[in-house]
Write a protein that holds these residues in place. Structure first.
Motif, PDB file in Angstrom:
ATOM      1  N   TYR A  28      52.607  37.490  57.127  1.00 51.16           N
ATOM      2  CA  TYR A  28      53.688  36.998  56.282  1.00 51.16           C
ATOM      3  C   TYR A  28      54.788  36.367  57.130  1.00 51.16           C
ATOM      4  CZ  TYR A  28      57.751  37.086  53.204  1.00 51.16           C
ATOM      5  OH  TYR A  28      58.859  36.752  52.491  1.00 51.16           O
ATOM      6  N   GLY A  29      55.283  35.206  56.662  1.00 48.81           N
ATOM      7  CA  GLY A  29      56.396  34.527  57.319  1.00 48.81           C
ATOM      8  C   GLY A  29      57.218  33.788  56.286  1.00 48.81           C
ATOM      9  N   LYS A  30      58.259  33.092  56.730  1.00 49.16           N
ATOM     10  CA  LYS A  30      59.145  32.365  55.814  1.00 49.16           C
ATOM     11  C   LYS A  30      58.420  31.231  55.097  1.00 49.16           C
ATOM     12  CE  LYS A  30      63.458  33.407  58.234  1.00 49.16           C
ATOM     13  NZ  LYS A  30      64.645  32.849  58.938  1.00 49.16           N
ATOM     14  N   ASP A  31      57.331  30.726  55.710  1.00 51.29           N
ATOM     15  CA  ASP A  31      56.599  29.617  55.104  1.00 51.29           C
ATOM     16  C   ASP A  31      55.501  30.085  54.155  1.00 51.29           C
ATOM     17  OD1 ASP A  31      55.108  30.751  57.118  1.00 51.29           O
ATOM     18  OD2 ASP A  31      54.285  28.849  57.847  1.00 51.29           O
ATOM     19  N   TRP A  32      55.433  31.384  53.894  1.00 49.65           N
ATOM     20  CA  TRP A  32      54.413  31.941  52.999  1.00 49.65           C
ATOM     21  C   TRP A  32      54.704  31.501  51.565  1.00 49.65           C
ATOM     22  CZ3 TRP A  32      51.200  36.647  54.198  1.00 49.65           C
ATOM     23  CH2 TRP A  32      50.444  37.074  53.098  1.00 49.65           C
ATOM     24  N   ILE A  33      53.767  30.806  50.944  1.00 46.59           N
ATOM     25  CA  ILE A  33      53.897  30.391  49.544  1.00 46.59           C
ATOM     26  C   ILE A  33      52.860  31.146  48.717  1.00 46.59           C
ATOM     27  CG2 ILE A  33      53.801  28.463  47.926  1.00 46.59           C
ATOM     28  CD1 ILE A  33      54.558  26.623  50.228  1.00 46.59           C
ATOM     29  N   SER A  34      53.338  31.952  47.784  1.00 46.40           N
ATOM     30  CA  SER A  34      52.448  32.797  46.990  1.00 46.40           C
ATOM     31  C   SER A  34      52.162  32.143  45.649  1.00 46.40           C
ATOM     32  CB  SER A  34      53.080  34.180  46.786  1.00 46.40           C
ATOM     33  OG  SER A  34      52.243  35.010  46.031  1.00 46.40           O
ATOM     34  N   LEU A  35      51.013  31.466  45.534  1.00 48.23           N
ATOM     35  CA  LEU A  35      50.616  30.794  44.310  1.00 48.23           C
ATOM     36  C   LEU A  35      49.216  31.238  43.911  1.00 48.23           C
ATOM     37  CD1 LEU A  35      51.794  27.142  45.081  1.00 48.23           C
ATOM     38  CD2 LEU A  35      52.928  28.791  43.588  1.00 48.23           C
ATOM     39  N   LEU A  36      49.012  31.433  42.618  1.00 49.61           N
ATOM     40  CA  LEU A  36      47.677  31.759  42.132  1.00 49.61           C
ATOM     41  C   LEU A  36      46.719  30.622  42.457  1.00 49.61           C
ATOM     42  CD1 LEU A  36      48.545  33.293  38.657  1.00 49.61           C
ATOM     43  CD2 LEU A  36      47.380  34.492  40.507  1.00 49.61           C
ATOM     44  N   HIS A  37      45.539  30.987  42.967  1.00 53.79           N
ATOM     45  CA  HIS A  37      44.542  29.994  43.332  1.00 53.79           C
ATOM     46  C   HIS A  37      43.156  30.605  43.186  1.00 53.79           C
ATOM     47  CE1 HIS A  37      45.296  32.394  46.937  1.00 53.79           C
ATOM     48  NE2 HIS A  37      44.061  32.098  47.321  1.00 53.79           N
ATOM     49  N   THR A  38      42.139  29.775  43.243  1.00 48.83           N
ATOM     50  CA  THR A  38      40.765  30.247  43.135  1.00 48.83           C
ATOM     51  C   THR A  38      39.910  29.607  44.212  1.00 48.83           C
ATOM     52  OG1 THR A  38      40.064  28.488  41.634  1.00 48.83           O
ATOM     53  CG2 THR A  38      40.962  30.485  40.632  1.00 48.83           C
ATOM     54  N   HIS A  39      38.719  30.201  44.419  1.00 49.61           N
ATOM     55  CA  HIS A  39      37.717  29.631  45.316  1.00 49.61           C
ATOM     56  C   HIS A  39      36.351  29.714  44.630  1.00 49.61           C
ATOM     57  CE1 HIS A  39      40.633  29.664  48.584  1.00 49.61           C
ATOM     58  NE2 HIS A  39      40.888  30.928  48.295  1.00 49.61           N
ATOM     59  N   SER A  40      35.457  28.861  45.038  1.00 48.86           N
ATOM     60  CA  SER A  40      34.097  28.882  44.479  1.00 48.86           C
ATOM     61  C   SER A  40      33.221  29.909  45.173  1.00 48.86           C
ATOM     62  CB  SER A  40      33.460  27.496  44.591  1.00 48.86           C
ATOM     63  OG  SER A  40      33.393  27.089  45.945  1.00 48.86           O
ATOM     64  N   VAL A  75      38.042  33.641  40.671  1.00 46.89           N
ATOM     65  CA  VAL A  75      39.058  34.546  40.135  1.00 46.89           C
ATOM     66  C   VAL A  75      40.430  34.100  40.643  1.00 46.89           C
ATOM     67  CG1 VAL A  75      39.937  36.915  40.124  1.00 46.89           C
ATOM     68  CG2 VAL A  75      37.474  36.495  40.021  1.00 46.89           C
ATOM     69  N   LYS A  76      41.352  33.813  39.727  1.00 43.80           N
ATOM     70  CA  LYS A  76      42.694  33.409  40.133  1.00 43.80           C
ATOM     71  C   LYS A  76      43.418  34.602  40.750  1.00 43.80           C
ATOM     72  CE  LYS A  76      43.212  29.814  36.602  1.00 43.80           C
ATOM     73  NZ  LYS A  76      43.944  29.383  35.395  1.00 43.80           N
ATOM     74  N   SER A 103      32.265  50.353  37.892  1.00 45.47           N
ATOM     75  CA  SER A 103      33.299  51.200  37.293  1.00 45.47           C
ATOM     76  C   SER A 103      34.133  50.489  36.233  1.00 45.47           C
ATOM     77  CB  SER A 103      34.232  51.726  38.389  1.00 45.47           C
ATOM     78  OG  SER A 103      34.838  50.653  39.089  1.00 45.47           O
ATOM     79  N   ASP A 104      34.222  49.157  36.285  1.00 48.47           N
ATOM     80  CA  ASP A 104      35.001  48.432  35.281  1.00 48.47           C
ATOM     81  C   ASP A 104      34.497  47.005  35.177  1.00 48.47           C
ATOM     82  OD1 ASP A 104      36.157  46.938  37.430  1.00 48.47           O
ATOM     83  OD2 ASP A 104      37.562  48.586  37.755  1.00 48.47           O
ATOM     84  N   THR A 105      35.165  46.235  34.337  1.00 49.22           N
ATOM     85  CA  THR A 105      34.716  44.865  34.081  1.00 49.22           C
ATOM     86  C   THR A 105      35.523  43.822  34.847  1.00 49.22           C
ATOM     87  OG1 THR A 105      36.181  44.739  32.162  1.00 49.22           O
ATOM     88  CG2 THR A 105      33.909  45.455  31.770  1.00 49.22           C
ATOM     89  N   LEU A 106      36.443  44.243  35.698  1.00 52.59           N
ATOM     90  CA  LEU A 106      37.236  43.298  36.478  1.00 52.59           C
ATOM     91  C   LEU A 106      36.365  42.580  37.498  1.00 52.59           C
ATOM     92  CD1 LEU A 106      40.467  45.384  37.189  1.00 52.59           C
ATOM     93  CD2 LEU A 106      40.211  43.507  35.563  1.00 52.59           C
ATOM     94  N   ASP A 107      36.774  41.370  37.850  1.00 54.41           N
ATOM     95  CA  ASP A 107      36.050  40.586  38.845  1.00 54.41           C
ATOM     96  C   ASP A 107      36.652  40.739  40.234  1.00 54.41           C
ATOM     97  OD1 ASP A 107      33.784  39.495  37.770  1.00 54.41           O
ATOM     98  OD2 ASP A 107      34.804  37.782  36.902  1.00 54.41           O
ATOM     99  N   CYS A 108      37.455  41.779  40.402  1.00 54.65           N
ATOM    100  CA  CYS A 108      37.965  42.129  41.729  1.00 54.65           C
ATOM    101  C   CYS A 108      38.128  43.641  41.776  1.00 54.65           C
ATOM    102  CB  CYS A 108      39.296  41.424  42.009  1.00 54.65           C
ATOM    103  SG  CYS A 108      40.605  41.847  40.852  1.00 54.65           S
ATOM    104  N   HIS A 109      38.187  44.192  42.978  1.00 52.75           N
ATOM    105  CA  HIS A 109      38.314  45.642  43.104  1.00 52.75           C
ATOM    106  C   HIS A 109      39.055  45.969  44.391  1.00 52.75           C
ATOM    107  CE1 HIS A 109      37.358  49.779  42.150  1.00 52.75           C
ATOM    108  NE2 HIS A 109      36.704  49.374  41.099  1.00 52.75           N
TER     109      HIS A 109
END
Length: 283
Positions: A28-40, A75-76, A103-109
């Motif tokens: 983490y630094g001052k230039d860290w931009i936290s935006l929702l994104h996805t990958h294939s 997954v965003k 354990s659940d239906t989420l696409d991340c854990h």
């Protein structure tokens, strides 16, 4: 003389299809931009130090040192660091892989690996070292260490997930989606996206909607709104500036679109979240 031989012929006969695309270390630094994104492709994050939050469209999970995060393709998501304890993490991108969680239906854990740091972190650090120095056969070595990391993770978590092939999404749709993710601020139309993908615009819209359950233009609007939300919360740019930065043709069109998707005007959204931050800081 004592001699003990163990046969490995039937222990693991699955031919691996997954491939390590990259491994990186971020802090983490001052230039860290936290935006929702996805990958294939799938991603794994291991938090080496610090704390913060892992965020999806609908959930926010606290993360800290020795947290392992597994994210399926498309997954965003984003990460938000604490300023007191800045996040330092190692990320891996994996092609041809999808995790099926039991354990659940989420696409991340998210898993707590505090008690397994000594058996997991050295594998990641070895891969980073191999990539950094790029000595002979480093790619093959990284791939083998990745497979050890993956299988050891599966063992530690008690087989709470299985490995599967990713969903069959056409390459043209993946290209258009990733292009929108990186060029949402440009003047994009269905015609221009169809031209880029070399597809008929109606066929592109049909395929994209089938793959992602939304049309290319709706996805573009959602992407612009998501990024504008972050700018409204975390910057002092004017509404007109944010509209321009996120690809809207005018501040009026931006305000109308934002209210349609968010339920409130940009000004009210900014005021609400600024007040929320003030209350948190005071407490």
């Amino acid at each position: 003389m004592a001699h003990v031989q163990y046969s490995m012929a039937e222990v693991y006969n699955r031919q691996p299809l997954e491939r390590l695309l990259y491994i990186s270390s971020s802090s983490y630094g001052k230039d860290w931009i936290s935006l929702l994104h996805t990958h294939s492709f799938a991603e794994l994050f291991y938090v080496v130090e610090g704390s913060g939050y892992f965020c999806t469209e609908s959930h926010q999970f606290p993360i800290c040192k020795d947290t392992l995060i597994i994210i399926n393709p498309n997954v965003k998501h984003t990460e938000k660091s604490s300023t007191d304890k800045p996040l330092v993490y190692i990320a891996l991108g994996i092609e041809n892989l999808r995790f099926q969680f039991f354990s659940d239906t989420l696409d991340c854990h998210i898993y707590d690996f505090q008690n397994h740091r000594s058996s997991i972190l050295p594998l990641l650090q070895t891969m980073l070292d191999e990539v950094k120095h790029k000595k002979s056969s480093y790619e093959q070595i990284c791939q083998h260490y990745f497979m050890i990391f993956l299988l050891r993770t599966q063992r530690i978590t008690g087989d709470s997930f299985s490995l599967a092939a990713p969903k069959d999404i056409p390459a043209e749709c993946e290209f258009v989606k990733e292009y929108i993710d990186t060029h949402y601020q440009d003047s994009l139309t269905l015609d221009s996206l169809a031209e880029l993908s070399h597809l008929n615009k109606f066929y592109l819209s049909h395929m994209f909607s089938k793959a992602y359950e939304t049309s290319p233009i709706n996805y573009l609007l959602e992407r612009r709104i998501l990024n504008s939300k972050e700018l409204l919360k975390n910057s002092d740019y004017s509404i007109t500036q944010i509209a321009h930065m996120t690809g809207f043709s005018s501040s009026n069109y931006f305000s109308q679109s934002f209210k349609k998707y968010a339920g409130v005007t940009p000004n009210l959204y900014r005021k609400k979240h600024r007040n929320g931050k003030t209350m948190l800081q005071e407490s």
